[in-house]
Design a protein around this motif. Structure first.
Motif, short mmCIF file in Angstrom:
data_model
loop_
_atom_site.label_atom_id
_atom_site.label_comp_id
_atom_site.label_asym_id
_atom_site.label_seq_id
_atom_site.Cartn_x
_atom_site.Cartn_y
_atom_site.Cartn_z
N LYS A 44 0.92 -1.21 0.14
CA LYS A 44 0.00 0.02 0.05
C LYS A 44 0.95 1.29 0.03
CE LYS A 44 -4.13 -1.67 1.93
NZ LYS A 44 -5.20 -1.64 3.47
N THR A 45 1.92 1.39 0.72
CA THR A 45 2.86 2.27 0.81
C THR A 45 3.63 2.66 -0.53
OG1 THR A 45 3.13 2.15 3.13
CG2 THR A 45 4.67 3.48 1.97
N LEU A 46 3.98 1.34 -1.11
CA LEU A 46 4.36 1.45 -2.46
C LEU A 46 3.55 2.25 -3.50
CD1 LEU A 46 6.48 -1.84 -2.99
CD2 LEU A 46 7.52 0.47 -2.98
N ALA A 47 2.23 1.84 -3.45
CA ALA A 47 1.37 2.49 -4.33
C ALA A 47 1.07 3.84 -4.09
CB ALA A 47 0.05 1.73 -4.22
N LEU A 48 1.04 4.29 -2.80
CA LEU A 48 1.16 5.59 -2.12
C LEU A 48 2.42 6.28 -2.64
CD1 LEU A 48 -0.66 7.86 -0.62
CD2 LEU A 48 1.05 6.84 1.37
N LEU A 49 3.52 5.77 -2.77
CA LEU A 49 4.57 6.46 -3.28
C LEU A 49 4.50 6.77 -4.82
CD1 LEU A 49 7.67 7.30 -2.85
CD2 LEU A 49 8.29 5.01 -2.78
N GLY A 50 4.11 5.67 -5.30
CA GLY A 50 3.94 5.91 -6.89
C GLY A 50 3.02 6.98 -7.13
N ASN A 51 1.71 6.91 -6.52
CA ASN A 51 0.82 8.14 -7.07
C ASN A 51 1.48 9.41 -6.47
OD1 ASN A 51 -1.00 6.19 -7.83
ND2 ASN A 51 -1.85 5.99 -5.77
N TYR A 52 2.24 9.46 -5.61
CA TYR A 52 2.73 10.79 -4.98
C TYR A 52 3.74 11.27 -6.03
CZ TYR A 52 3.49 14.75 -1.94
OH TYR A 52 3.47 15.89 -1.49
N VAL A 53 4.77 10.41 -6.45
CA VAL A 53 5.61 10.80 -7.59
C VAL A 53 5.30 11.11 -8.60
CG1 VAL A 53 7.50 9.74 -9.01
CG2 VAL A 53 7.52 9.17 -6.61
N LYS A 54 4.06 10.64 -9.28
CA LYS A 54 3.12 10.96 -10.48
C LYS A 54 2.88 12.45 -10.19
CE LYS A 54 0.47 7.91 -12.11
NZ LYS A 54 -0.73 7.10 -12.17
N GLU A 55 2.32 12.39 -8.99
CA GLU A 55 1.65 14.02 -8.93
C GLU A 55 2.76 15.06 -8.72
OE1 GLU A 55 -0.11 16.09 -4.96
OE2 GLU A 55 -0.96 14.23 -5.54
N ARG A 76 12.15 15.96 -18.25
CA ARG A 76 10.91 15.03 -18.30
C ARG A 76 11.54 13.46 -18.57
NH1 ARG A 76 7.08 18.83 -21.77
NH2 ARG A 76 5.49 19.10 -20.08
N GLU A 77 12.49 13.40 -19.20
CA GLU A 77 13.27 12.06 -19.43
C GLU A 77 13.72 11.52 -18.11
OE1 GLU A 77 14.03 8.73 -21.14
OE2 GLU A 77 12.90 10.27 -21.95
N LEU A 78 14.39 12.33 -17.33
CA LEU A 78 14.81 12.06 -15.99
C LEU A 78 13.84 11.45 -15.20
CD1 LEU A 78 17.53 14.94 -15.28
CD2 LEU A 78 17.86 12.28 -15.97
N HIS A 79 12.62 12.22 -15.12
CA HIS A 79 11.48 11.73 -14.52
C HIS A 79 10.82 10.36 -14.92
CE1 HIS A 79 10.28 16.26 -12.99
NE2 HIS A 79 11.44 15.63 -12.38
N ARG A 80 10.92 10.33 -16.24
CA ARG A 80 10.58 8.95 -16.96
C ARG A 80 11.37 7.90 -16.43
NH1 ARG A 80 8.49 11.46 -20.96
NH2 ARG A 80 10.59 12.00 -22.04
N THR A 81 12.61 7.98 -16.25
CA THR A 81 13.64 6.87 -15.81
C THR A 81 13.37 6.78 -14.14
OG1 THR A 81 15.27 7.95 -17.09
CG2 THR A 81 16.02 6.59 -15.25
N PHE A 82 12.84 7.65 -13.70
CA PHE A 82 12.60 7.36 -12.10
C PHE A 82 11.20 6.46 -12.13
CE2 PHE A 82 10.70 8.04 -7.97
CZ PHE A 82 11.68 7.81 -7.21
N ARG A 83 10.32 7.05 -12.86
CA ARG A 83 9.08 6.16 -12.88
C ARG A 83 9.15 4.82 -13.38
NH1 ARG A 83 6.97 11.03 -14.91
NH2 ARG A 83 7.02 10.26 -17.19
N ASP A 84 10.16 4.67 -14.21
CA ASP A 84 10.46 3.25 -14.83
C ASP A 84 11.18 2.40 -13.58
OD1 ASP A 84 9.39 3.97 -17.22
OD2 ASP A 84 11.40 3.97 -18.19
#
Length: 136
Positions: A44-55, A76-84
């Motif tokens: 649940k915390t990982l999902a929350l982290l993922g949503n917060y990063v996206k925001e 934006r490409e750096l952000h994409r790398t982190f999201r990946d």
């Protein structure tokens, strides 16, 4: 890549309130992986982290676009790398121990993200302060 892990500190604050608050929150989420926990809480915390990063990335990129930041595409490409990397962690988490998940989260936030703030984000601060005023 070997990277020193760091905690949140005031040296990460830029004086841009919305960005500083979101950066600090990401470090607080990473710290919540410390100590004992169960798999459900961790997921649940990982999902929350993922949503917060996206925001956070969305908000930051909108500010950079508003201010006509010249290196927005690269940022934006750096952000994409982190999201990946975060997506990969989410995909692997079911096969990992809680300690392994906590170690990966610490690397992502206290390592990669810390360095991102101190290098890539620091680059846009003068422009944002100029365009937004020093209040953030």
């Amino acid at each position: 890549m070997d990277m020193r892990l760091e905690d949140w500190s005031d040296k990460l604050a830029f004086g841009i309130d919305v960005i500083d608050a979101q950066h600090k929150q990401l470090f607080e989420l990473a710290a919540s992986f410390e100590g004992n926990g169960d798999q459900i809480r961790v997921m649940k915390t990982l999902a929350l982290l993922g949503n917060y990063v996206k925001e956070h990335f969305r908000d930051e990129e909108q500010l950079l676009e508003l201010c006509a930041y010249p290196d927005l595409d690269a940022h934006r490409e750096l952000h994409r790398t982190f999201r990946d990397m975060l997506r990969d962690l989410l995909a692997d988490a079911g096969k990992m121990s809680l300690d392994e998940i906590a170690d990966r989260v610490r690397y992502l936030i206290n390592g990669w993200f810390y360095n991102h703030i101190m290098v890539a984000d620091l680059d846009y601060v003068p422009l944002l302060k100029q365009r937004l005023g020093d209040t953030g």
